[in-house]
Each structure stands twice: as C-alpha cells, then as structure tokens.
Design a protein around this motif. Structure first.
Motif, PDB file in Angstrom:
ATOM      1  N   TRP A  51       8.613  13.109   7.962  1.00 21.91           N
ATOM      2  CA  TRP A  51       9.757  13.359   7.072  1.00 21.91           C
ATOM      3  C   TRP A  51      10.652  12.124   6.935  1.00 21.91           C
ATOM      4  CZ3 TRP A  51      15.030  14.623   8.920  1.00 21.91           C
ATOM      5  CH2 TRP A  51      15.855  15.158   7.922  1.00 21.91           C
ATOM      6  N   ARG A  52      10.968  11.512   8.057  1.00 24.35           N
ATOM      7  CA  ARG A  52      11.786  10.289   8.049  1.00 24.35           C
ATOM      8  C   ARG A  52      11.175   9.308   9.064  1.00 24.35           C
ATOM      9  NH1 ARG A  52      13.305  12.322   4.232  1.00 24.35           N
ATOM     10  NH2 ARG A  52      15.397  12.766   3.429  1.00 24.35           N
ATOM     11  N   PRO A  53      10.087   8.596   8.644  1.00 25.98           N
ATOM     12  CA  PRO A  53       9.449   7.694   9.609  1.00 25.98           C
ATOM     13  C   PRO A  53      10.424   6.594  10.056  1.00 25.98           C
ATOM     14  CG  PRO A  53       8.518   7.381   7.403  1.00 25.98           C
ATOM     15  CD  PRO A  53       9.451   8.548   7.313  1.00 25.98           C
ATOM     16  N   GLY A  54      10.568   6.424  11.350  1.00 25.60           N
ATOM     17  CA  GLY A  54      11.542   5.467  11.887  1.00 25.60           C
ATOM     18  C   GLY A  54      11.127   4.012  11.701  1.00 25.60           C
ATOM     19  N   VAL A  55       9.823   3.797  11.468  1.00 26.78           N
ATOM     20  CA  VAL A  55       9.347   2.424  11.210  1.00 26.78           C
ATOM     21  C   VAL A  55       8.720   2.457   9.809  1.00 26.78           C
ATOM     22  CG1 VAL A  55       8.089   0.461  12.206  1.00 26.78           C
ATOM     23  CG2 VAL A  55       8.756   2.357  13.690  1.00 26.78           C
ATOM     24  N   PRO A  56       9.547   2.503   8.763  1.00 28.03           N
ATOM     25  CA  PRO A  56       9.051   2.883   7.441  1.00 28.03           C
ATOM     26  C   PRO A  56       8.125   1.877   6.770  1.00 28.03           C
ATOM     27  CG  PRO A  56      11.367   2.238   7.322  1.00 28.03           C
ATOM     28  CD  PRO A  56      10.994   2.248   8.774  1.00 28.03           C
ATOM     29  N   LEU A  76       0.857  -1.192   0.000  1.00 25.64           N
ATOM     30  CA  LEU A  76       0.000   0.000   0.000  1.00 25.64           C
ATOM     31  C   LEU A  76       0.890   1.238   0.000  1.00 25.64           C
ATOM     32  CD1 LEU A  76      -2.531  -1.180   2.735  1.00 25.64           C
ATOM     33  CD2 LEU A  76      -2.395  -1.825   0.326  1.00 25.64           C
ATOM     34  N   GLY A  77       0.856   1.976  -1.099  1.00 21.76           N
ATOM     35  CA  GLY A  77       1.810   3.073  -1.239  1.00 21.76           C
ATOM     36  C   GLY A  77       1.212   4.468  -1.132  1.00 21.76           C
ATOM     37  N   SER A  78      -0.117   4.575  -1.018  1.00 18.47           N
ATOM     38  CA  SER A  78      -0.675   5.931  -0.901  1.00 18.47           C
ATOM     39  C   SER A  78      -1.531   6.028   0.356  1.00 18.47           C
ATOM     40  CB  SER A  78      -1.520   6.293  -2.129  1.00 18.47           C
ATOM     41  OG  SER A  78      -2.770   5.662  -2.033  1.00 18.47           O
ATOM     42  N   THR A  79      -1.734   7.251   0.809  1.00 18.28           N
ATOM     43  CA  THR A  79      -2.503   7.459   2.038  1.00 18.28           C
ATOM     44  C   THR A  79      -3.958   7.016   1.847  1.00 18.28           C
ATOM     45  OG1 THR A  79      -2.860   9.714   1.328  1.00 18.28           O
ATOM     46  CG2 THR A  79      -1.103   9.358   2.896  1.00 18.28           C
ATOM     47  N   ALA A  80      -4.493   7.248   0.625  1.00 15.92           N
ATOM     48  CA  ALA A  80      -5.899   6.899   0.390  1.00 15.92           C
ATOM     49  C   ALA A  80      -6.079   5.385   0.457  1.00 15.92           C
ATOM     50  CB  ALA A  80      -6.331   7.427  -0.978  1.00 15.92           C
ATOM     51  N   VAL A  81      -5.187   4.654  -0.190  1.00 13.15           N
ATOM     52  CA  VAL A  81      -5.308   3.203  -0.230  1.00 13.15           C
ATOM     53  C   VAL A  81      -5.119   2.605   1.165  1.00 13.15           C
ATOM     54  CG1 VAL A  81      -4.003   1.193  -1.008  1.00 13.15           C
ATOM     55  CG2 VAL A  81      -4.737   2.881  -2.658  1.00 13.15           C
ATOM     56  N   SER A  82      -4.149   3.115   1.919  1.00 11.77           N
ATOM     57  CA  SER A  82      -3.925   2.521   3.244  1.00 11.77           C
ATOM     58  C   SER A  82      -5.088   2.847   4.181  1.00 11.77           C
ATOM     59  CB  SER A  82      -2.585   2.956   3.842  1.00 11.77           C
ATOM     60  OG  SER A  82      -2.632   4.296   4.184  1.00 11.77           O
ATOM     61  N   ALA A  83      -5.672   4.051   4.039  1.00  9.38           N
ATOM     62  CA  ALA A  83      -6.841   4.378   4.880  1.00  9.38           C
ATOM     63  C   ALA A  83      -8.016   3.459   4.523  1.00  9.38           C
ATOM     64  CB  ALA A  83      -7.230   5.839   4.706  1.00  9.38           C
ATOM     65  N   GLY A 123      -5.095 -14.552   3.643  1.00  9.37           N
ATOM     66  CA  GLY A 123      -3.695 -14.984   3.787  1.00  9.37           C
ATOM     67  C   GLY A 123      -2.713 -14.044   3.099  1.00  9.37           C
ATOM     68  N   THR A 124      -3.223 -13.092   2.283  1.00 13.55           N
ATOM     69  CA  THR A 124      -2.308 -12.143   1.635  1.00 13.55           C
ATOM     70  C   THR A 124      -1.646 -11.268   2.701  1.00 13.55           C
ATOM     71  OG1 THR A 124      -3.754 -12.036  -0.285  1.00 13.55           O
ATOM     72  CG2 THR A 124      -2.191 -10.222  -0.036  1.00 13.55           C
ATOM     73  N   VAL A 125      -0.328 -11.118   2.597  1.00 13.49           N
ATOM     74  CA  VAL A 125       0.372 -10.231   3.535  1.00 13.49           C
ATOM     75  C   VAL A 125       0.221  -8.799   3.014  1.00 13.49           C
ATOM     76  CG1 VAL A 125       2.607  -9.619   4.536  1.00 13.49           C
ATOM     77  CG2 VAL A 125       2.000 -12.020   4.231  1.00 13.49           C
ATOM     78  N   ILE A 126      -0.085  -7.875   3.916  1.00 10.32           N
ATOM     79  CA  ILE A 126      -0.309  -6.485   3.500  1.00 10.32           C
ATOM     80  C   ILE A 126       0.794  -5.613   4.084  1.00 10.32           C
ATOM     81  CG2 ILE A 126      -1.949  -4.559   3.522  1.00 10.32           C
ATOM     82  CD1 ILE A 126      -4.151  -6.702   4.040  1.00 10.32           C
ATOM     83  N   LEU A 127       1.556  -4.968   3.230  1.00  7.26           N
ATOM     84  CA  LEU A 127       2.647  -4.114   3.701  1.00  7.26           C
ATOM     85  C   LEU A 127       2.224  -2.652   3.626  1.00  7.26           C
ATOM     86  CD1 LEU A 127       5.815  -5.831   2.135  1.00  7.26           C
ATOM     87  CD2 LEU A 127       4.875  -6.081   4.441  1.00  7.26           C
ATOM     88  N   ASP A 128       2.253  -2.026   4.789  1.00  7.15           N
ATOM     89  CA  ASP A 128       1.830  -0.632   4.936  1.00  7.15           C
ATOM     90  C   ASP A 128       3.082   0.218   4.698  1.00  7.15           C
ATOM     91  OD1 ASP A 128       0.483   1.627   5.782  1.00  7.15           O
ATOM     92  OD2 ASP A 128       0.667   1.172   7.923  1.00  7.15           O
ATOM     93  N   ASN A 129       3.287   0.625   3.454  1.00  4.79           N
ATOM     94  CA  ASN A 129       4.539   1.331   3.146  1.00  4.79           C
ATOM     95  C   ASN A 129       4.446   2.803   3.579  1.00  4.79           C
ATOM     96  OD1 ASN A 129       6.961   2.241   2.247  1.00  4.79           O
ATOM     97  ND2 ASN A 129       6.714   1.556   0.120  1.00  4.79           N
ATOM     98  N   VAL A 130       4.668   3.003   4.869  1.00  5.69           N
ATOM     99  CA  VAL A 130       4.556   4.336   5.465  1.00  5.69           C
ATOM    100  C   VAL A 130       5.518   5.297   4.758  1.00  5.69           C
ATOM    101  CG1 VAL A 130       4.920   5.645   7.607  1.00  5.69           C
ATOM    102  CG2 VAL A 130       3.925   3.373   7.706  1.00  5.69           C
ATOM    103  N   TRP A 131       6.654   4.792   4.354  1.00  7.57           N
ATOM    104  CA  TRP A 131       7.639   5.657   3.688  1.00  7.57           C
ATOM    105  C   TRP A 131       7.030   6.268   2.427  1.00  7.57           C
ATOM    106  CZ3 TRP A 131      12.267   7.577   5.068  1.00  7.57           C
ATOM    107  CH2 TRP A 131      12.978   8.253   4.072  1.00  7.57           C
ATOM    108  N   SER A 132       6.450   5.440   1.573  1.00  6.15           N
ATOM    109  CA  SER A 132       5.929   6.017   0.340  1.00  6.15           C
ATOM    110  C   SER A 132       4.671   6.839   0.621  1.00  6.15           C
ATOM    111  CB  SER A 132       5.770   4.940  -0.729  1.00  6.15           C
ATOM    112  OG  SER A 132       4.482   4.512  -0.833  1.00  6.15           O
ATOM    113  N   GLN A 133       3.881   6.445   1.613  1.00  8.92           N
ATOM    114  CA  GLN A 133       2.675   7.239   1.950  1.00  8.92           C
ATOM    115  C   GLN A 133       3.049   8.631   2.460  1.00  8.92           C
ATOM    116  OE1 GLN A 133       0.542   4.787   4.768  1.00  8.92           O
ATOM    117  NE2 GLN A 133       0.782   3.049   3.419  1.00  8.92           N
ATOM    118  N   THR A 134       4.129   8.712   3.227  1.00 10.67           N
ATOM    119  CA  THR A 134       4.495  10.026   3.766  1.00 10.67           C
ATOM    120  C   THR A 134       5.164  10.896   2.702  1.00 10.67           C
ATOM    121  OG1 THR A 134       6.483   8.980   4.665  1.00 10.67           O
ATOM    122  CG2 THR A 134       4.689   9.368   6.207  1.00 10.67           C
TER     123      THR A 134
END
Ligand code: HEM
Length: 491
Positions: free
Chosen positions: A335-340, A60-67, A361-372
């Motif tokens: 700016w620099r999320p410590g748990v990206p 998940l690379g955007s804020t809308a998708v992760s929300a 069973g799909t693993v979902i990765l919350d890519n905070v780095w790309s969302q921020t």
C-alpha cells in the motif's frame, strides 16, 4: 553529442522530452521522485527512458516489466550505477549494497544467505518475539514516548542483536546504535545525486581522487565508519549466549568457506544494520498509519488473534493460524512501500527487450511505487485490502513465483533484499503483538476532534519515505496485559 544522443535514444523506449545536453534533469523534483516517475509511467507506458545529461535511466513501472527485466534477465540487470560519491569516496568500495556483481559481492551475499535465508532466519525467532514483547511493554508503560521512537528502538535492537548479539536495547538507556545511525544518515545524504557534483559531472572524479582537500569529508566519514565497523565486530566475537546465532559469529568462523576476509566481514555486518534498521522501522510506522485509517482490518486481525491466542501473547508457532496478520504486513508493504524506488540497478551489458535495445550502462529504476499500483496486478490498488493476499477460506495465497506480487517492496532478482525473510519475521511478530495488545486510536484535541495524519502526508528521507510524525493512542485490550508482556520479555 546531439547526434549520439539521438542515436541512443532511438534504441531505448521513448519517454519525456528533455533539453539538449541536460536531458530531463530540470524536470526532476528533489523530493518524492517516485511520484513524478509514476506520473510519467501513466503517460509514456510501463517502460520508458529519461536522461540526466548523457546518462539514460530506464524506468520500470509495471509488475510484468520489472519481473521480465529484473528477475528473468537478472544476469544482465543486476549491477549498480556508478554512484561515485557514496560508492568510491565514502565507502571506498566496501558497501555491498553499492557493489557490482563482483566475486566479493557474491561472497558477501553467500555469507548473509547462510545466516538469513528462509530457514536459518528462524534462529532469531525467540529473540524477535522477546523484542516484540518489550516493544508492546514499553508502548504500554511509556505512552509519553513517541510511537516512532519506540518502533525505531525496536527495529534497531532486533537487527543489532541478530548481527552483533547482546541484550535488548532499553528504551530509556543510551542507544549503542546511535553512531552507526549517524554514519548511515550521512552516507544516505551522499547517495542523493543532487548532493553530488561528481555524479552530475563524472569527469571531476580524477581531480577529486588526486586532491585530498576535496575528499576531506568523505575520507573522515570512511575512517569513522571503519573504526565503528571494527569496534562492533570485535566486541561481538567474545559474547556468549547469542554467539551461536549472531551473523558476526557465523561469518567469523566460516570466512574461509564463504571466501571473504575479516575486513569485508566487518563492513558487511555493518551494512546489514544500515540496510535493515530504518527500512523495518519505516514499515512498522506505515503499519500504524494503516491501522488507524483501517480499523476494520485491525478488528479482523484481532478477532483471529483472540480466537487463536486468547489471553496468551502471540508466538511464531501460532503464525500458520494467523494468516490475516501476515496479509496485513504484505498489504502494508504494498500500500505504501517504504522504499518506493528500490535501489537502482544498472545494465552490465547491452540487451534487447520488446524490440528495444538497452545499452550497457543504462541505469534501471525499479519503480516499486507504480508497480504496487499496477491495476493489472492488484484490484483497486489504492484500497488497503489485506484479503487480496488470502483465498476464499482466509488462507494465505501461495507466493507468485514469477512476479513476487506479495513481496515487491524487497526488490528483485539477484539483488533482492538480503534480509527479506528476517524482516518479514520481525514485522509479523511486532504487528501480531501490537494488534493483540492494543486498540489503535487517533489522539483528540480539546474539542474531542481526532488529530489525523492523512494517508499521503509523507516525508522523503532519501532512500525511504515515511509518514510525517503522528500521534497514536494505544488502548490495552487484555486484562493483566503488563504481566503477560513482562513474562514475554523474560522469554
Ligand atoms: C521492511 C524491511 C525492508 C525492506 C522494505 C527492504 C527493502 C530492500 C530493497 C528494496 C533492496 C534493494 C533490492 C534491489 O536492488 O532490487 C534491499 C536491499 C538490501 N537489503 Fe533490505 N529491506 C528491508 C529489510 C532489510 C533487513 C532487515 C536487512 C538485513 C538484515 C536488509 C538487508 C539488505 C541488504 C544487505 C541489501 C543489499 C542487497 C544487494 O545489493 O545485493 N534489508 N532491501
């Protein structure tokens, strides 16, 4: 197998092509995975799939998708991946961070919530302020001790005292949290899929379960960790003074109400330390780097601190009048999320989204780095700009309830960080104290040239990422600083 994979791939959002059977595993770097996943987001869009063997990973690379997926569809996206090595063999199911949304997990979240929700977390404010005073004092008195080490001590002391009680951990004394930290480091290592054969080849699980020799290291880790969890928990019970406000004390008298056993409470309280120490210390270290690179932001906060607090040290009571400090904290975490990459989630059942069908069973990765870095959510995302969280009059903007744009670094939905409000309080008071007390400068070499650490000179320590070791010179900004800080330490 290929047919099966094709069938499943066609229902998931497309992503980078991989090899038959292996999927994309050979394309994944062992460090800074979030950077690769962000580059793939630029290419394949805000939601895509990659594969490790037959296991799909949805990114998940955007804020809308992760929300959408992690907040609104939280009921079906809040389990954790199998993570067999850490979850089954190291923690033997006892770490709430790795548990699925079971009844036990709910009971533990309930008991943490009772101690650390937005209202009850304020019970620790006087301890946090006292710790912030001691942090500033030790930075003043011991400039020879590395900045990172001092932040580390501070973060450990705050979380340790909230959970177990006791006094401030002194900079020059033996650190009582050392053993838990060693155990945490070892378990983090086990959490990395590349360090776990059984997570790459899950069919090995029954064999490892049967043959003790294969589990030697994990079994010994578990018995050491269990002993430490029990030792700390029991030692916290009879303390007076802080006992009314420690997490251990609260959970111990309310076990029946929360529905947890002492065994679970012991592990849960240690998990709080494990989850809260390094994350807070990392955020403060990134704050230091941000202030060195953005002295204009530091100066704006210092003008506000001087106007509100003058020569008195900042307090939680001043917080409403110090929105710029909170904005700096929020911007640091963005700016620099410590748990990206946050902590992975897993779909507990099949669901549909934007015409795709995501299997259970799909693993979902919350890519905070790309969302921020999402330009739809943040103007000039690469700039360090605390004012993005303020309105024209300099007041903090209300939190965006649907997307949590000011708190993305704490994850989402039912799995959102259980210590978020406590952590934000810790960061606020520590940053307020440091900005009020010091000017932040780079050290200089013999020729007077600044010794700078770049904004991207980071190291990857598995779950967290943080700047490499850098030097910092903290110049006192106040007359009589030492006396004021000493008074703050006394509380
Ligand atoms: C700046 C500091 C912190 C950051 C950036 C942070 C970040 C996170 C993130 C990203 C997650 C995963 C959320 C998800 O799966 O969606 C998490 C989970 C968690 N955090 Fe934090 N955290 C911080 C401080 C703390 C503190 C101080 C505590 C304890 C007092 C804490 C306790 C936890 C716990 C128990 C979980 C597991 C929740 C679950 O799996 O249900 N964290 N945190």
């Amino acid at each position: 197998i290929r047919d099966e994979m094709r069938k499943r791939t066609s229902r998931l959002p497309p992503g980078p092509p991989g090899l038959p059977l292996l999927g994309n595993i050979l394309q994944l770097p062992s460090q800074f995975l979030y950077r690769k996943l962000t580059a793939w987001s630029d290419r394949y869009g805000p939601i895509y799939t990659f594969w490790i063997g037959s296991q799909p990973y949805l990114v998940l690379g955007s804020t809308a998708v992760s929300a959408d997926l992690l907040d609104r569809m939280s009921a079906v996206t809040s389990d954790r991946p199998p993570m067999i090595k850490p979850r089954v063999f190291y923690f033997k199911g006892m770490n709430l961070l790795l548990q699925d949304r079971t009844l036990t997990w709910r009971a533990q979240r309930r008991s943490i919530h009772a101690s650390l929700n937005i209202h009850t977390a304020t019970r620790y404010n006087s301890m946090q302020a006292q710790e912030a005073a001691y942090l500033a004092l030790s930075l003043l008195q011991h400039p020879e001790k590395p900045f990172r080490r001092q932040l580390h001590r501070f973060a450990a002391s705050v979380i340790f005292r909230a959970v177990y009680g006791g006094d401030t951990i002194q900079l020059l004394d033996v650190d009582p949290t050392k053993r838990i930290e060693e155990l945490t480091d070892e378990s983090m290592h086990a959490m990395m899929p590349q360090n776990s054969v059984v997570d790459i080849f899950p069919f090995l699980k029954p064999l490892i379960q049967r043959v003790k020799w294969f589990r030697k290291q994990a079994d010994s880790w578990f018995s050491d960790a269990e002993q430490e969890a029990k030792r700390r928990y029991d030692a916290a019970l009879p303390t007076d003074g802080w006992e009314a406000t420690t997490v251990v004390h609260d959970v111990n008298i309310n076990m029946g109400k929360y529905g947890i056993t002492k065994h679970q409470a012991m592990w849960m309280t240690m998990a709080l330390f494990m989850a809260g120490q390094e994350t807070s210390d990392t955020a403060l270290y990134i704050f230091g780097l941000a202030m060195l690179h953005h002295p204009e932001a530091a100066s704006t906060a210092q003008r506000q601190l001087d106007a509100v607090c003058g020569d008195c040290a900042p307090t939680f009571e001043d917080r409403e009048k110090l929105p710029f400090v909170d904005a700096i904290v929020k911007e640091t975490l963005r700016w620099r999320p410590g748990v990206p990459l946050s902590v992975p989630h897993r779909a507990s059942e099949e669901f549909e989204y934007r015409g795709y069908v995501i299997p259970a069973g799909t693993v979902i990765l919350d890519n905070v780095w790309s969302q921020t870095r999402d330009p739809a959510a943040y103007k000039h995302p690469e700039s360090f700009d605390p004012t993005r969280f303020l309105d024209d009059s300099g007041t903090l903007l209300p939190a965006t309830a649907d997307t949590h744009l000011d708190q993305l670094g704490f994850g989402h939905g039912r799995r959102v960080c259980a210590g978020r409000d406590f952590a934000l309080n810790t960061l606020f008071i520590a940053c307020a104290y440091m900005l009020w007390a010091f000017r932040f400068e780079w050290p200089v070499d013999e020729e007077g040239k600044e010794i700078v650490c770049g904004v991207d000179e980071f190291q990857d320590t598995s779950i967290t990422v943080s700047p490499r070791e850098f030097g910092i010179v903290l110049k006192p900004r106040k007359e009589g600083l030492e006396e004021t800080l000493l008074a703050g330490v006394k509380g």
